[in-house]
Design a protein around this motif. Structure first.
Motif, PDB file in Angstrom:
ATOM      1  N   PHE A   1       0.529  -1.200   0.220  1.00 39.73           N
ATOM      2  CA  PHE A   1      -0.214  -0.053   0.263  1.00 39.73           C
ATOM      3  C   PHE A   1       0.784   0.886   0.022  1.00 39.73           C
ATOM      4  N   HIS A   2       0.645   2.122  -0.651  1.00 42.50           N
ATOM      5  CA  HIS A   2       0.976   3.412  -0.705  1.00 42.50           C
ATOM      6  C   HIS A   2      -0.186   4.410  -0.664  1.00 42.50           C
ATOM      7  N   ILE A   3       0.444   4.285   0.921  1.00 39.39           N
ATOM      8  CA  ILE A   3      -0.610   5.756   1.755  1.00 39.39           C
ATOM      9  C   ILE A   3      -0.315   7.579   1.181  1.00 39.39           C
ATOM     10  N   GLU A   4      -1.214   7.636   0.952  1.00 41.42           N
ATOM     11  CA  GLU A   4      -1.552   8.565  -0.367  1.00 41.42           C
ATOM     12  C   GLU A   4      -1.534  10.297   1.488  1.00 41.42           C
ATOM     13  N   PRO A   5      -1.554  11.247   0.778  1.00 42.34           N
ATOM     14  CA  PRO A   5      -1.422  12.355   1.673  1.00 42.34           C
ATOM     15  C   PRO A   5      -3.395  12.569   1.704  1.00 42.34           C
ATOM     16  N   TYR A   6      -3.930  11.784   2.240  1.00 38.93           N
ATOM     17  CA  TYR A   6      -6.129  12.252   2.584  1.00 38.93           C
ATOM     18  C   TYR A   6      -5.612  13.799   3.422  1.00 38.93           C
ATOM     19  N   LYS A   7      -6.658  13.804   3.116  1.00 36.79           N
ATOM     20  CA  LYS A   7      -7.307  14.784   3.923  1.00 36.79           C
ATOM     21  C   LYS A   7      -7.062  15.114   5.200  1.00 36.79           C
ATOM     22  N   GLY A   8      -6.643  16.167   6.142  1.00 38.40           N
ATOM     23  CA  GLY A   8      -6.754  15.489   7.145  1.00 38.40           C
ATOM     24  C   GLY A   8      -5.651  14.335   7.782  1.00 38.40           C
ATOM     25  N   ARG A   9      -4.810  14.387   7.399  1.00 34.75           N
ATOM     26  CA  ARG A   9      -3.653  13.251   7.907  1.00 34.75           C
ATOM     27  C   ARG A   9      -3.018  13.186   8.882  1.00 34.75           C
TER      28      ARG A   9
ATOM     29  N   ASP B   1       1.920  -3.579  13.595  1.00 34.94           N
ATOM     30  CA  ASP B   1       3.037  -2.882  13.224  1.00 34.94           C
ATOM     31  C   ASP B   1       4.220  -2.989  11.459  1.00 34.94           C
ATOM     32  N   GLY B   2       4.888  -2.355  11.466  1.00 35.17           N
ATOM     33  CA  GLY B   2       4.945  -2.513  10.038  1.00 35.17           C
ATOM     34  C   GLY B   2       6.274  -2.300   9.496  1.00 35.17           C
ATOM     35  N   ILE B   3       6.453  -1.946   8.865  1.00 34.12           N
ATOM     36  CA  ILE B   3       7.733  -1.427   7.750  1.00 34.12           C
ATOM     37  C   ILE B   3       7.450  -0.415   6.801  1.00 34.12           C
ATOM     38  N   PHE B   4       7.783   0.923   7.410  1.00 36.39           N
ATOM     39  CA  PHE B   4       7.138   2.441   7.133  1.00 36.39           C
ATOM     40  C   PHE B   4       8.242   3.384   6.621  1.00 36.39           C
ATOM     41  N   ILE B   5       8.339   3.530   5.176  1.00 34.04           N
ATOM     42  CA  ILE B   5       8.807   4.788   4.520  1.00 34.04           C
ATOM     43  C   ILE B   5       9.216   5.142   3.645  1.00 34.04           C
ATOM     44  N   ALA B   6       9.099   6.381   4.238  1.00 30.23           N
ATOM     45  CA  ALA B   6       9.385   7.859   4.050  1.00 30.23           C
ATOM     46  C   ALA B   6       9.588   8.000   3.039  1.00 30.23           C
ATOM     47  N   LEU B   7       8.789   9.480   2.130  1.00 32.84           N
ATOM     48  CA  LEU B   7       9.031   9.893   0.850  1.00 32.84           C
ATOM     49  C   LEU B   7      11.115  10.985   1.245  1.00 32.84           C
ATOM     50  N   LEU B   8      11.737  10.711   0.926  1.00 32.16           N
ATOM     51  CA  LEU B   8      13.043  11.624   0.803  1.00 32.16           C
ATOM     52  C   LEU B   8      13.090  12.660  -0.451  1.00 32.16           C
ATOM     53  N   VAL B   9      12.781  13.774   0.058  1.00 32.67           N
ATOM     54  CA  VAL B   9      12.768  15.245  -0.554  1.00 32.67           C
ATOM     55  C   VAL B   9      13.984  15.892  -0.803  1.00 32.67           C
ATOM     56  N   GLU B  10      14.508  15.983   0.382  1.00 26.54           N
ATOM     57  CA  GLU B  10      15.581  16.921   0.634  1.00 26.54           C
ATOM     58  C   GLU B  10      16.167  16.317   1.612  1.00 26.54           C
ATOM     59  N   GLU B  11      17.843  17.470   0.845  1.00 30.66           N
ATOM     60  CA  GLU B  11      18.383  16.758   1.987  1.00 30.66           C
ATOM     61  C   GLU B  11      18.557  16.601   3.392  1.00 30.66           C
TER      62      GLU B  11
ATOM     63  N   TYR C   1       4.486   2.495   1.873  1.00 30.19           N
ATOM     64  CA  TYR C   1       5.041   3.261   1.164  1.00 30.19           C
ATOM     65  C   TYR C   1       4.015   4.788   1.915  1.00 30.19           C
ATOM     66  N   VAL C   2       4.614   5.884   2.402  1.00 32.78           N
ATOM     67  CA  VAL C   2       4.024   7.087   2.790  1.00 32.78           C
ATOM     68  C   VAL C   2       4.292   8.155   1.963  1.00 32.78           C
ATOM     69  N   TYR C   3       3.586   8.283   1.082  1.00 30.80           N
ATOM     70  CA  TYR C   3       3.958   9.490   0.177  1.00 30.80           C
ATOM     71  C   TYR C   3       3.715  10.523   0.701  1.00 30.80           C
ATOM     72  N   ASP C   4       4.645  11.610  -0.055  1.00 32.83           N
ATOM     73  CA  ASP C   4       4.392  13.302   1.111  1.00 32.83           C
ATOM     74  C   ASP C   4       4.856  13.194   2.343  1.00 32.83           C
ATOM     75  N   SER C   5       5.673  11.734   2.913  1.00 34.61           N
ATOM     76  CA  SER C   5       5.502  11.935   4.419  1.00 34.61           C
ATOM     77  C   SER C   5       5.694  13.569   5.112  1.00 34.61           C
ATOM     78  N   TYR C   6       6.693  14.224   4.316  1.00 36.31           N
ATOM     79  CA  TYR C   6       7.496  15.380   5.413  1.00 36.31           C
ATOM     80  C   TYR C   6       5.874  16.742   5.494  1.00 36.31           C
ATOM     81  N   LEU C   7       5.305  16.472   5.328  1.00 46.10           N
ATOM     82  CA  LEU C   7       3.677  17.054   5.079  1.00 46.10           C
ATOM     83  C   LEU C   7       3.409  17.088   7.171  1.00 46.10           C
ATOM     84  N   MET C   8       3.778  16.270   7.327  1.00 46.84           N
ATOM     85  CA  MET C   8       3.986  15.713   9.037  1.00 46.84           C
ATOM     86  C   MET C   8       5.417  16.124   9.326  1.00 46.84           C
ATOM     87  N   ASN C   9       5.467  16.927  10.980  1.00 50.40           N
ATOM     88  CA  ASN C   9       6.456  17.392  10.751  1.00 50.40           C
ATOM     89  C   ASN C   9       7.395  15.381  12.173  1.00 50.40           C
TER      90      ASN C   9
END
Length: 443
Positions: free
Chosen positions: A210-218, A285-295, A255-263
């Motif tokens: 599952f590629h979890i999108e940045p749904y409203k209010g995540r 529990d799971g393996i949670f993979i964040a999106l790397l955008v900036e260094e 996979y967690v898309y746009d994970s950087y939207l949460m601090n």
């Protein structure tokens, strides 16, 4: 003559008597109390006899045998088909989208009629067209799919996609997912497609992540709720992807898309063992993979408690994470911090059908050379997995799904002079290379 007349009289008297006797016997025999009575309808004995029971059983058994034979023939045909494909590589993942719709299956076109998005600068926006595309000839993509503007609910489309994925030796699809009652800006709810997708994926020995999108209010709280929902509803399905960690745990990968939207502090509440509301060491529990955008996101992702990075974007140089020359150093950071690294590769990028002003981010496919260069760069980093952006994100022109030349009111790109399957074949080649290299790295 008298003797003849006497015999004749006796005969005349005897014949009516015989007829009378026969009539009385038959009347008694066919009385309404008789089981042979009929008055124009058939009486059915609702209590089957032993012979009827046996017949019913035999008939059912014969039907079962016929069904078993048909199922056996179908399975044999499928196994014969599967033998034509290379084995799936479960370390090779492709991002997959189920947000497409058409009038036959959905009552309208969905996503194929994507709007042309305006530039954020109003002055620049005035220089480019706006409005929605009008399928089937005019779709929100720069390429045209060989299946036409299809519906993700069409069983024949799911079958065709699984066959293409197996042709490419892809073992896992990472499905863009929104929770029930939520959707993306241009689509409809998609969670109800998942059972059908899982079923056909299992048929072709493909796994689903599952590629979890940045749904409203995540946030961290409803993320826990939604991961729980996914695992409880789909976690027992044989096509649900799980990965065995170095600690020996068999866990689902998200996979967690746009994970950087949460601090980091928010994510830490969900992903750190130290927080009382953590998902860690629970059945969810799971393996949670964040999106790397900036260094800077490397350190933030580590602090947040994620298990690794992926880079998603198929545009080399678009972000720090998607810049291929950075992948070796990113992998070194992951190794030092016990994180998983999943670089994302793609065949090219063009989204001017939906962002007409974004031509600077176009990456020409160069007849497959761009894709092969990306795959080679990913291999150099010795990644844990490789992800492909994408199987069918048509809006951004990153698809490896088959495309065909198309003429009409819109001008479409195509894969010529190569075949429609060119990017499946390139993927298949590199899946074998990656599999061999992985074994060598482990020796």
């Amino acid at each position: 003559m008298a003797r003849f007349r006497l015999k004749s009289c006796i005969g005349f008297i005897a014949l009516p008597l015989l007829v009378l006797i026969i009539t009385l016997v038959l009347k008694a025999f066919f009385s309404e109390d008789s089981p042979f009575h009929s008055s124009g309808e058939v009486k059915v004995n609702l209590r089957p006899t032993a012979s009827q029971n046996q017949w019913g059983y035999n008939k059912k058994s014969e039907q079962t045998k016929m069904n078993d034979r048909a199922q056996s023939d179908t399975e044999a045909e499928l196994e014969s088909t599967l033998r034509k494909f290379p084995p799936p590589n479960y370390y090779l993942h492709a991002f997959y989208y189920v947000w497409y719709g058409n009038p036959r299956f959905d009552g309208k076109y969905i996503h194929w009629d994507h709007p042309q998005l305006p530039h954020w600068d109003a002055k620049v926006a005035q220089e480019y067209p706006q409005g929605r595309h009008k399928p089937p000839d005019d779709i929100g993509a720069n390429y045209y799919p060989s299946l036409g503007p299809y519906s993700s609910r069409d069983p024949s489309v799911l079958e065709a996609h699984m066959q293409q994925l197996r042709t490419a030796a892809i073992g896992v699809i990472a499905v863009s997912w929104y929770p029930p009652s939520t959707k993306d800006d241009n689509g409809e709810q998609i969670d109800d497609i998942m059972p059908s997708l899982l079923a056909v994926a299992h048929k072709y020995h493909i796994k689903v992540a599952f590629h979890i999108e940045p749904y409203k209010g995540r946030d961290e709280f409803n993320m826990f709720t939604n991961v729980k929902y996914i695992i409880e509803k789909y976690g027992e399905h044989p096509a649900f992807f799980r990965y065995r960690t170095n600690a020996g745990k068999l866990l689902p990968l998200f996979y967690v898309y746009d994970s950087y939207l949460m601090n980091s502090e928010q994510w830490a509440k969900l992903l750190k063992h130290t927080d009382s509301s953590s998902i860690r060491d629970t059945p969810y529990d799971g393996i949670f993979i964040a999106l790397l955008v900036e260094e800077k996101h490397k350190r933030e992702i580590l602090t947040a408690g994620f298990d690794g990075f992926y880079t998603y974007f198929a545009t080399n140089g678009f972000t720090y994470g998607s810049t291929q020359r950075n992948w070796v150093s990113i992998k070194a950071f992951c190794d030092d911090n016990d994180l998983i690294f999943i670089p994302s590769v793609g065949p090219g990028y063009i989204d001017t059908s939906v962002r007409p002003w974004n031509f600077k981010n176009t990456r020409n496919r160069i007849n497959g050379k761009y894709y092969e260069t990306s795959l080679s760069a990913a291999m150099e980093s010795r990644p844990d997995f490789i992800s492909i952006t994408s199987f069918n994100e048509w809006h951004e022109g990153t698809q490896i799904e088959t495309a065909v030349p198309k003429t009409g009111q819109s001008v479409y790109l195509d894969y010529l002079p190569n075949k429609p399957t060119i990017y499946l074949e390139i993927t298949r080649k590199w899946a074998a290379i990656f599999g061999g290299e992985r074994r060598r790295w482990q020796d």
